[in-house]
Design a protein around this motif. Structure first.
Motif, PDB file in Angstrom:
ATOM      1  N   ARG A  40       0.833  -1.209   0.000  1.00  0.00           N
ATOM      2  CA  ARG A  40       0.000   0.000   0.000  1.00  0.00           C
ATOM      3  C   ARG A  40       0.865   1.256   0.000  1.00  0.00           C
ATOM      4  NH1 ARG A  40      -3.307  -3.430   3.361  1.00  0.00           N
ATOM      5  NH2 ARG A  40      -2.047  -2.888   5.175  1.00  0.00           N
ATOM      6  N   ARG A  41       1.915   1.226   0.814  1.00  0.00           N
ATOM      7  CA  ARG A  41       2.808   2.375   0.893  1.00  0.00           C
ATOM      8  C   ARG A  41       3.503   2.618  -0.446  1.00  0.00           C
ATOM      9  NH1 ARG A  41       6.867   1.362   5.428  1.00  0.00           N
ATOM     10  NH2 ARG A  41       5.054   1.572   6.779  1.00  0.00           N
ATOM     11  N   GLN A  42       3.900   1.533  -1.099  1.00  0.00           N
ATOM     12  CA  GLN A  42       4.576   1.661  -2.389  1.00  0.00           C
ATOM     13  C   GLN A  42       3.647   2.264  -3.440  1.00  0.00           C
ATOM     14  OE1 GLN A  42       7.979   0.711  -2.682  1.00  0.00           O
ATOM     15  NE2 GLN A  42       7.718   2.044  -4.454  1.00  0.00           N
ATOM     16  N   ARG A  43       2.380   1.899  -3.375  1.00  0.00           N
ATOM     17  CA  ARG A  43       1.405   2.483  -4.301  1.00  0.00           C
ATOM     18  C   ARG A  43       1.328   3.995  -4.120  1.00  0.00           C
ATOM     19  NH1 ARG A  43      -4.391   1.264  -2.465  1.00  0.00           N
ATOM     20  NH2 ARG A  43      -3.547   2.674  -0.892  1.00  0.00           N
ATOM     21  N   ASP A  44       1.339   4.466  -2.872  1.00  0.00           N
ATOM     22  CA  ASP A  44       1.277   5.905  -2.620  1.00  0.00           C
ATOM     23  C   ASP A  44       2.571   6.606  -3.031  1.00  0.00           C
ATOM     24  OD1 ASP A  44      -1.255   5.547  -1.580  1.00  0.00           O
ATOM     25  OD2 ASP A  44      -0.555   5.389   0.491  1.00  0.00           O
ATOM     26  N   ILE A  45       3.697   5.908  -2.914  1.00  0.00           N
ATOM     27  CA  ILE A  45       4.969   6.517  -3.327  1.00  0.00           C
ATOM     28  C   ILE A  45       4.948   6.806  -4.815  1.00  0.00           C
ATOM     29  CG2 ILE A  45       7.439   6.042  -3.613  1.00  0.00           C
ATOM     30  CD1 ILE A  45       7.302   4.528  -0.943  1.00  0.00           C
ATOM     31  N   GLY A  46       4.332   5.906  -5.595  1.00  0.00           N
ATOM     32  CA  GLY A  46       4.055   6.259  -6.976  1.00  0.00           C
ATOM     33  C   GLY A  46       4.847   5.537  -8.036  1.00  0.00           C
ATOM     34  N   ALA A  47       5.952   4.891  -7.718  1.00  0.00           N
ATOM     35  CA  ALA A  47       6.714   4.189  -8.745  1.00  0.00           C
ATOM     36  C   ALA A  47       5.968   2.938  -9.176  1.00  0.00           C
ATOM     37  CB  ALA A  47       8.099   3.824  -8.224  1.00  0.00           C
ATOM     38  N   PRO A  48       5.797   2.701 -10.480  1.00  0.00           N
ATOM     39  CA  PRO A  48       5.102   1.488 -10.936  1.00  0.00           C
ATOM     40  C   PRO A  48       5.796   0.232 -10.424  1.00  0.00           C
ATOM     41  CG  PRO A  48       5.412   3.046 -12.747  1.00  0.00           C
ATOM     42  CD  PRO A  48       6.223   3.561 -11.600  1.00  0.00           C
ATOM     43  N   LEU A  49       5.028  -0.686  -9.887  1.00  0.00           N
ATOM     44  CA  LEU A  49       5.606  -1.888  -9.304  1.00  0.00           C
ATOM     45  C   LEU A  49       6.387  -2.700 -10.324  1.00  0.00           C
ATOM     46  CD1 LEU A  49       2.625  -3.032  -7.042  1.00  0.00           C
ATOM     47  CD2 LEU A  49       4.709  -1.877  -6.344  1.00  0.00           C
ATOM     48  N   GLU A  50       5.939  -2.688 -11.575  1.00  0.00           N
ATOM     49  CA  GLU A  50       6.617  -3.495 -12.587  1.00  0.00           C
ATOM     50  C   GLU A  50       8.020  -2.968 -12.903  1.00  0.00           C
ATOM     51  OE1 GLU A  50       3.733  -0.633 -14.636  1.00  0.00           O
ATOM     52  OE2 GLU A  50       3.725  -2.042 -12.946  1.00  0.00           O
ATOM     53  N   LYS A  51       8.321  -1.755 -12.455  1.00  0.00           N
ATOM     54  CA  LYS A  51       9.650  -1.194 -12.697  1.00  0.00           C
ATOM     55  C   LYS A  51      10.620  -1.428 -11.538  1.00  0.00           C
ATOM     56  CE  LYS A  51       8.360   2.467 -15.949  1.00  0.00           C
ATOM     57  NZ  LYS A  51       8.478   3.921 -16.243  1.00  0.00           N
ATOM     58  N   LEU A  52      10.117  -1.970 -10.419  1.00  0.00           N
ATOM     59  CA  LEU A  52      10.973  -2.148  -9.236  1.00  0.00           C
ATOM     60  C   LEU A  52      11.726  -3.475  -9.311  1.00  0.00           C
ATOM     61  CD1 LEU A  52       8.594  -0.812  -6.432  1.00  0.00           C
ATOM     62  CD2 LEU A  52      10.369   0.419  -7.688  1.00  0.00           C
ATOM     63  N   GLU A  53      12.476  -3.655 -10.381  1.00  0.00           N
ATOM     64  CA  GLU A  53      13.186  -4.913 -10.576  1.00  0.00           C
ATOM     65  C   GLU A  53      14.326  -5.096  -9.575  1.00  0.00           C
ATOM     66  OE1 GLU A  53      14.507  -5.085 -14.562  1.00  0.00           O
ATOM     67  OE2 GLU A  53      12.490  -5.139 -15.435  1.00  0.00           O
ATOM     68  N   GLY A  54      14.860  -4.001  -9.060  1.00  0.00           N
ATOM     69  CA  GLY A  54      16.004  -4.099  -8.154  1.00  0.00           C
ATOM     70  C   GLY A  54      15.652  -4.032  -6.684  1.00  0.00           C
ATOM     71  N   THR A  55      14.350  -4.094  -6.352  1.00  0.00           N
ATOM     72  CA  THR A  55      13.913  -3.955  -4.962  1.00  0.00           C
ATOM     73  C   THR A  55      13.584  -5.307  -4.349  1.00  0.00           C
ATOM     74  OG1 THR A  55      13.040  -1.723  -5.305  1.00  0.00           O
ATOM     75  CG2 THR A  55      12.152  -2.953  -3.448  1.00  0.00           C
ATOM     76  N   SER A  56      14.075  -5.539  -3.135  1.00  0.00           N
ATOM     77  CA  SER A  56      13.741  -6.748  -2.370  1.00  0.00           C
ATOM     78  C   SER A  56      13.326  -6.331  -0.967  1.00  0.00           C
ATOM     79  CB  SER A  56      14.947  -7.698  -2.298  1.00  0.00           C
ATOM     80  OG  SER A  56      15.338  -8.141  -3.576  1.00  0.00           O
ATOM     81  N   TRP A  57      12.246  -6.931  -0.475  1.00  0.00           N
ATOM     82  CA  TRP A  57      11.747  -6.653   0.872  1.00  0.00           C
ATOM     83  C   TRP A  57      11.805  -7.917   1.710  1.00  0.00           C
ATOM     84  CZ3 TRP A  57       6.466  -4.475  -1.146  1.00  0.00           C
ATOM     85  CH2 TRP A  57       6.646  -3.182  -1.657  1.00  0.00           C
ATOM     86  N   TRP A  58      12.108  -7.733   2.991  1.00  0.00           N
ATOM     87  CA  TRP A  58      11.874  -8.758   4.019  1.00  0.00           C
ATOM     88  C   TRP A  58      10.955  -8.093   5.029  1.00  0.00           C
ATOM     89  CZ3 TRP A  58      12.098  -9.349   9.236  1.00  0.00           C
ATOM     90  CH2 TRP A  58      12.076 -10.664   9.737  1.00  0.00           C
ATOM     91  N   SER A  59       9.783  -8.686   5.256  1.00  0.00           N
ATOM     92  CA  SER A  59       8.775  -8.013   6.073  1.00  0.00           C
ATOM     93  C   SER A  59       8.447  -8.811   7.318  1.00  0.00           C
ATOM     94  CB  SER A  59       7.499  -7.791   5.253  1.00  0.00           C
ATOM     95  OG  SER A  59       6.797  -9.010   5.097  1.00  0.00           O
ATOM     96  N   ALA A  60       7.577  -8.233   8.139  1.00  0.00           N
ATOM     97  CA  ALA A  60       7.156  -8.890   9.376  1.00  0.00           C
ATOM     98  C   ALA A  60       6.393 -10.181   9.099  1.00  0.00           C
ATOM     99  CB  ALA A  60       6.290  -7.935  10.209  1.00  0.00           C
ATOM    100  N   ASP A  61       5.912 -10.372   7.862  1.00  0.00           N
ATOM    101  CA  ASP A  61       5.277 -11.648   7.512  1.00  0.00           C
ATOM    102  C   ASP A  61       6.249 -12.807   7.667  1.00  0.00           C
ATOM    103  OD1 ASP A  61       2.880 -10.485   6.885  1.00  0.00           O
ATOM    104  OD2 ASP A  61       3.337 -10.247   4.763  1.00  0.00           O
ATOM    105  N   ASP A  62       7.544 -12.524   7.478  1.00  0.00           N
ATOM    106  CA  ASP A  62       8.569 -13.565   7.525  1.00  0.00           C
ATOM    107  C   ASP A  62       9.186 -13.716   8.900  1.00  0.00           C
ATOM    108  OD1 ASP A  62       8.373 -13.927   4.668  1.00  0.00           O
ATOM    109  OD2 ASP A  62       9.417 -12.014   4.492  1.00  0.00           O
ATOM    110  N   LEU A  63       8.650 -12.985   9.866  1.00  0.00           N
ATOM    111  CA  LEU A  63       9.220 -12.991  11.203  1.00  0.00           C
ATOM    112  C   LEU A  63       8.989 -14.346  11.848  1.00  0.00           C
ATOM    113  CD1 LEU A  63      10.685 -10.910  13.010  1.00  0.00           C
ATOM    114  CD2 LEU A  63       8.503 -10.440  14.096  1.00  0.00           C
ATOM    115  N   ALA A  64      10.073 -15.096  12.041  1.00  0.00           N
ATOM    116  CA  ALA A  64       9.962 -16.434  12.632  1.00  0.00           C
ATOM    117  C   ALA A  64       9.921 -16.327  14.149  1.00  0.00           C
ATOM    118  CB  ALA A  64      11.147 -17.303  12.186  1.00  0.00           C
ATOM    119  N   ALA A  65       9.717 -17.477  14.784  1.00  0.00           N
ATOM    120  CA  ALA A  65       9.643 -17.498  16.247  1.00  0.00           C
ATOM    121  C   ALA A  65      10.939 -17.011  16.871  1.00  0.00           C
ATOM    122  CB  ALA A  65       9.315 -18.913  16.714  1.00  0.00           C
ATOM    123  N   GLY A  66      12.059 -17.208  16.169  1.00  0.00           N
ATOM    124  CA  GLY A  66      13.347 -16.784  16.699  1.00  0.00           C
ATOM    125  C   GLY A  66      13.581 -15.296  16.628  1.00  0.00           C
TER     126      GLY A  66
END
Length: 674
Positions: A394-420
């Motif tokens: 959602r935040r990226q949509r507001d920033i405005g850069a088309p998602l299909e152009k973000l070829e060099g961007t990688s995210w690690w988010s809280a979705d991947d937060l393991a028990a450790g």
């Protein structure tokens, strides 16, 4: 669940079967884990005749056979014709974190890396068998907490053996070669140690094991918290070592016969650290108190081997640069964020730090200006431990850069937060200087694969396992995590942090210990203008700049879900310098009208920037920006220094300058003052 009794010949049959597969075996006392023969590691064999003689005793008088129900030991220093074993012991007894550490390693290196012949132990742990070309070290928790290794000088209890009514069970898997990283983590075995008097000691002989057990049960002092328990534990481990025990045997003996009576008992990993320290730093080599050592003369060649000396400290001689120009300083963001260094971005809660950081990643990926500043284009990696992927989307949509152009961007988010969790460095009693975690190793591998120009860690509080008020811990984290990544991978690290209460109060944005500010090369502080009625205004201040201008400000405003440069009435970005000059002139006009005269002397109680900072006319311009504006206005003649008489006293005062200078300044202010 208790194991069923084995048949009369099953121990012998199992020992012969293991020997046929290449394992070197020896007998262990029935129902236990102690070798049933002396010199067990030296005498371990694959010879079927010797194995039968151990398990089946012939009575020449009665002409009968007596079958022993010995358990089976496997020596790990040999396998087959010329190979060796490395057994990974996944320990779970007494709170050991073997399974957690194993899971973390599988996340880092992949599940298949540790799939091999596996045996379940009687305490719920595992023995994972690997083949190695050269002898590996026997260690305690060196690979990771709760993960021991058995190699040179070690042995394990074989599948089929029964201890305390429970069986060691084969869990399948094919014996395979150990991965290179595991061999490296275990390390090479130390050379055989000579004691004083030219003695070579064979460790873990049965008499030494017996003496150590009796001493631990009857004479060893116990560790008492608050009464020198750390030192007592270290000394006990040193004494056990001197009896002639290996590090692993010492740890197991102390854990079984001594530790339960301490107050309180040590956790398994903590005890392992104390034992490891005794073997690393003890003054005497293992076995110095063993009365059964074998004496061997030192040869002339051995006596002449010099002690290995460390390499000298490398240095640079500036004369080598004579006649040349230094390379230009490089910036990730021109004038704000230096390349290959660590920058910290602090900001009040909810002010938009994470949003601004994500905008930075987008601009670097796209090679677009960030807040009006040129950037170096490259791949980016954002580690967002508080925001899930949907929020980043959602935040990226507001920033405005088309998602299909973000070829060099990688995210690690809280979705991947393991028990450790996502802590990169832990600080414990055993590791007061800090110890990198498995998550840090995973991050390093990701950076090595992606090769980003910038790595964003948001927020650093979730990834720092120490006290933010401890300068040593903070500095160690920045240097050994953030700065290390910069050097190792030729990248730039940006840390997102919350300021302390005092940091917000003084407007510096400092976070906890001064170590955060001292260890980084650049520090930025995002805050709200105090008197901003809209709630959309922001100010980005440079509060530390080793390579740039200190105190610079960028005026921002929140529009349509993102932070943008603040615009004047003509739709142009507001120049912070001109805005500060406008605020200074407006405040000065009000003060003169009220006959409240201010001074240019910074030690005076009426120092102009300090007085103006509290006025509504200052429009949230900082004291440092007002001071810089005052000096520029004085230099141009828009204001001047003078004296006024009030209450029969002459007072220093800042007054308006000549009309032409004021008119010129006013024309500039008209377009920029909002």
């Amino acid at each position: 669940m208790s194991a069923a009794p084995m048949s009369e010949h099953s121990f012998l049959d199992q020992a012969l079967a293991l020997a046929a597969r290449g394992f070197f075996v020896f007998p262990i006392i029935a129902g236990g884990k102690t070798p049933a023969i002396k010199d067990n590691l030296l005498r371990a064999t694959r010879d079927p005749a010797v194995i039968r003689a151990w398990w089946v005793e012939q009575d020449p008088i009665l002409g009968a056979e007596r079958h022993h129900e010995y358990n089976i030991g496997i020596a790990t220093h040999r396998f087959g014709e010329s190979g060796h074993l490395l057994v990974l012991d996944v320990d779970v007894k007494k709170g050991a974190r073997g399974r957690e550490s194993l899971a973390e390693l599988q996340l880092v290196y992949g599940d298949d890396e540790l799939v091999t012949m596996t045996v379940g132990t009687t305490t719920g742990g595992e023995h994972r068998y690997f083949l190695v070309d050269a002898p590996a070290a026997s260690t305690a928790s060196r690979v990771a907490p709760g993960l021991d290794t058995r190699g040179e000088g070690g042995y394990v209890v074989a599948p089929g053996s029964i201890v305390d009514g429970k069986a060691y069970t084969a869990q399948g898997g094919t014996l395979r070669a150990a991965p290179a990283w595991l061999v490296e983590a275990a390390g090479k075995p130390a050379p055989r140690t000579r004691t004083d008097g030219n003695v070579v000691c064979l460790l873990d002989m049965q008499p030494a094991l017996d003496r150590a057990r009796d001493w631990l049960l009857d004479k060893a002092p116990l560790a008492i918290e608050g009464a020198g328990g750390d030192l007592t534990t270290y000394r006990v481990a040193c004494d056990v070592k001197d009896f002639g025990l290996s590090e692993l045997s010492c740890l197991e003996m102390m854990a079984e016969h001594w530790n339960p009576r301490c107050a309180p008992p040590w956790e398994w990993e903590s005890l392992a650290v104390k034992v490891a320290n005794a073997y690393s730093y003890g003054r005497e080599p293992p076995g110095v108190r063993n009365p059964t050592v074998d004496f061997e003369p030192v040869t002339e060649e051995e006596a002449e081997i010099p002690t290995e000396q460390p390499e000298p400290l490398s240095f640079t001689r500036p004369i080598a640069f004579a006649g040349r120009d230094p390379p230009p300083r490089e910036w990730l963001v021109d004038g704000l964020i230096p390349r290959r260094k660590t920058t910290i971005l602090t900001g009040d809660g909810g002010v938009g730090k994470s949003l601004l950081g994500q905008q930075l990643l987008t601009c670097v990926d796209q090679g677009a200006d960030w807040l009006g500043r040129k950037v170096v284009q490259g791949r980016v990696l954002g580690v967002f431990s508080e925001d899930d992927t949907d929020e980043l989307w959602r935040r990226q949509r507001d920033i405005g850069a088309p998602l299909e152009k973000l070829e060099g961007t990688s995210w690690w988010s809280a979705d991947d937060l393991a028990a450790g969790g996502c802590v990169l460095m832990d600080f414990t009693r055993e590791h007061p200087a800090g110890k990198a975690t498995a998550f840090f190793e995973k991050l390093r591998r990701a950076i090595a694969e992606i090769r980003p120009a910038v790595v964003l860690l948001d927020p650093v509080a979730n990834m720092f396992g120490g006290s933010e008020l401890d300068r040593v811990q903070v500095t160690g984290f920045v240097n050994r995590v953030a700065n290390r990544l910069c050097v190792e991978f030729d990248t730039t690290v940006v840390l997102i942090a919350h300021p302390s209460v005092s940091g917000m109060a003084e407007g510096s944005g400092r976070s906890g210990s001064t170590g955060w500010a001292n260890a980084v090369r650049s520090r930025l502080y995002l805050t709200r203008p105090e008197k901003d009625q809209s709630g959309n205004g922001r100010i980005l201040r440079t509060t530390k700049a080793n390579y740039g201008k200190l105190g610079a400000e960028i005026l921002l405003e929140w529009r349509a879900g993102a932070l943008h440069l603040k615009l004047d009435k003509e739709g142009r970005p507001v120049d912070p310098a001109l805005a500060a000059e406008a605020a200074f002139m407006d405040a000065l006009r009000t003060l003169i009208e009220q006959e409240r005269y201010v001074s240019a002397k910074d030690r005076a109680s009426t120092f102009a920037p300090r007085v103006m900072r509290l006025m509504s006319e200052a429009n949230d311009v900082s004291e440092s920006a007002l001071e810089a504006a005052m000096h520029r206005l004085l230099e141009r003649g828009a204001v001047r220094l003078g004296t006024v008489r009030k209450n029969r006293k002459d007072l220093d005062a800042i007054l308006f300058g000549d009309a032409a200078a004021q008119k010129s300044a006013a024309e500039c202010f008209e377009n920029h003052n909002t």
